[in-house]
Enzyme design. Structure first.
Site, PDB file in Angstrom:
ATOM      1  N   CYS A  55     157.628  99.225  -8.122  1.00 21.18           N
ATOM      2  CA  CYS A  55     158.614  98.141  -8.246  1.00 21.18           C
ATOM      3  C   CYS A  55     159.779  98.578  -9.143  1.00 21.18           C
ATOM      4  CB  CYS A  55     157.921  96.903  -8.815  1.00 21.18           C
ATOM      5  SG  CYS A  55     159.033  95.651  -9.488  1.00 21.18           S
ATOM      6  N   CYS A  58     160.129  96.618 -12.321  1.00 21.80           N
ATOM      7  CA  CYS A  58     159.061  96.973 -13.268  1.00 21.80           C
ATOM      8  C   CYS A  58     159.416  98.253 -14.025  1.00 21.80           C
ATOM      9  CB  CYS A  58     157.732  97.150 -12.536  1.00 21.80           C
ATOM     10  SG  CYS A  58     157.196  95.703 -11.601  1.00 21.80           S
ATOM     11  N   CYS A 190     112.830  81.927 -12.470  1.00 22.19           N
ATOM     12  CA  CYS A 190     113.366  83.280 -12.267  1.00 22.19           C
ATOM     13  C   CYS A 190     114.184  83.734 -13.475  1.00 22.19           C
ATOM     14  CB  CYS A 190     114.224  83.298 -10.998  1.00 22.19           C
ATOM     15  SG  CYS A 190     115.325  84.704 -10.845  1.00 22.19           S
ATOM     16  N   CYS A 193     117.821  84.466 -12.698  1.00 18.98           N
ATOM     17  CA  CYS A 193     118.557  83.213 -12.498  1.00 18.98           C
ATOM     18  C   CYS A 193     118.963  82.612 -13.839  1.00 18.98           C
ATOM     19  CB  CYS A 193     117.705  82.211 -11.717  1.00 18.98           C
ATOM     20  SG  CYS A 193     117.155  82.790 -10.087  1.00 18.98           S
TER      21      CYS A 193
END
Length: 440
Positions: A55, A58, A190, A193
């Site tokens: 860019c 940029c 679990c 989990c």
């Protein structure tokens, strides 16, 4: 030739361009692996630039950004994200153009857009103003929600943002929804989990904020709602699936941290985001900004309005909109002009005077372009762009080696064209008898 085609290609990965910053700069290089730790969990004020190495704006900003980072060292953190390489992180914060600057202050999950100047002084002034506001808020007892939680790289979030799904409400809530869903199937006993729960909760809160509720996170207790677990072939816990309306669910294969989950959610959100704007080339600024700010600019030259009428032109524009939507994840700009309105542009692309509608894909950094040789249709354009993406197709240098002069024109009013009025011929002074005597 193949080297250029790789640059011109649609795929961002083919751009072998190095980042604009290095370890010797005071600019912190940020990526999906360190962003949460460095920015989100930090108590510091951060200014973060999202950029693309190709860019032009940029590149112009880079030296000023480095100066600002040095001036603010130890006071305000200054970082940069190569959003060309890490587009999921750019998508997470709604970055659609480059450079985009965000201020991560009191509420790290709702950064503010920086709208100031691009000089180092303007950047420093904005940073100090934001810092004063942050300190003032803290003095008044406002935390801004920065302590989102630091356990396992995630946070507490709000458990209400994880939608509890059951055998009774799943179809109505998920399958019939226009939103995208990420659904965790878990078992309370679990261990994995349990480890995922705080990450899933924190991600749900952030995704809700970032997508305005258009991507949702849910959870199914598969030990209770065994019908759902059986229906989707759940054999282990936790299992995460992505649901989109009218499509088969897909397995989530990403990481289990908050940032991983958010990144995937933002990618899904991007899939459903609106396509880039299709702009008419009305002046030089429109062409220059689009072609310099984007990796490619796709330009169509449509037949004159007198040749197609409004309905014909709208059909061509609709094809372009469909293709812009199909390729909306790409860093491309989409433009169109009427045949004859921008003759210098047509000449520089070898289009002038024939073959309308025409289309060109321009790489403004290399001043190279490729022309659509197939039909101006969804199929033809898709094949054209696909060929470029894999490094095939012929290219040429933009005439003159620079973007051409652009005329300032009035926007199309959406109506059919009108033939120009011709002046009436006054025959009152013509002796018709004399005309009859002329020899043929």
């Amino acid at each position: 030739m193949r080297a250029f085609l790789g640059v011109l290609a649609c795929s961002l990965t083919v751009l072998s361009v190095h980042g604009l910053y290095s370890a010797s700069d005071d600019v912190v290089e940020l990526n999906p692996s360190n962003f949460n730790r460095e920015v989100i969990q930090s108590d510091s004020l951060w200014l973060v630039e999202f950029y693309a190495p190709w860019c032009g704006h940029c590149k112009n900003l880079a030296p000023e950004w480095k100066k600002a980072a040095t001036a603010l060292k130890g006071i305000v953190k200054v970082g940069a994200v190569d959003a060309d390489q890490h587009n999921s992180l750019g998508g997470q914060y709604g970055v659609r153009g480059f450079p985009s600057i965000k201020i991560f202050g009191a509420n790290k999950h709702k950064p503010e857009d920086y709208q100031g100047g691009r000089s180092s002084q303007a950047i420093v002034d904005a940073a100090l103003n934001a810092l004063r506001s942050l300190v003032k808020d803290r003095l008044g007892g406002k935390t801004g929600g920065t302590d989102y939680g630091k356990q396992s790289g995630g946070g507490a979030g709000n458990k209400k943002d994880v939608v509890e799904l059951t055998d009774d409400n799943f179809d109505r809530t998920v399958l019939d929804s226009d939103y995208v869903w990420m659904v965790e199937f878990f078992a309370p006993w679990c261990g994995h989990c349990k480890n995922l729960e705080p990450e899933w909760t924190a991600a749900a809160t952030e995704v809700k904020e970032q997508t305005k509720g258009k991507v949702k996170l849910g959870a199914v207790d598969a030990t209770v709602h065994q019908g759902l677990a059986s229906r989707y072939g759940i054999r282990g816990f936790p299992t995460i699936k992505v649901f989109r309306k009218g499509e088969e669910p897909e397995d989530y294969q990403g990481g289990r941290t908050r940032s991983d989950i958010v990144a995937r959610a933002m990618g899904l959100y991007s899939d459903n985001s609106p396509p880039p704007e299709l702009q008419e080339i009305l002046n030089e600024d429109v062409l220059k900004k689009t072609c310099e700010d984007y990796q490619l600019c796709i330009i169509s030259v449509l037949p004159h309005i007198l040749d197609t009428g409004a309905s014909g032109r709208n059909s061509y524009l609709e094809v372009m909109r469909m293709m812009a939507d199909k390729y909306k994840k790409k860093t491309w700009g989409w433009l169109w002009t009427e045949a004859g309105a921008q003759m210098d542009l047509e000449s520089s692309l070898g289009i002038g005077g024939f073959g309308y509608p025409a289309m060109a894909a321009i790489n403004a950094r290399k001043m190279k372009f490729a022309l659509l040789r197939g039909s101006f249709s969804e199929t033809g354009i898709h094949e054209f762009l696909r060929e470029l993406s894999v490094g095939r197709g012929s290219t040429a240098t933009v005439g003159g080696g620079a973007l051409p002069k652009i005329n300032t024109v009035e926007p199309w009013d959406g109506k059919d064209g009108v033939l120009p009025m011709e002046d009436d011929i006054d025959l009152s002074d013509v002796d018709l008898d004399d005309l009859e005597k002329d020899e043929l």
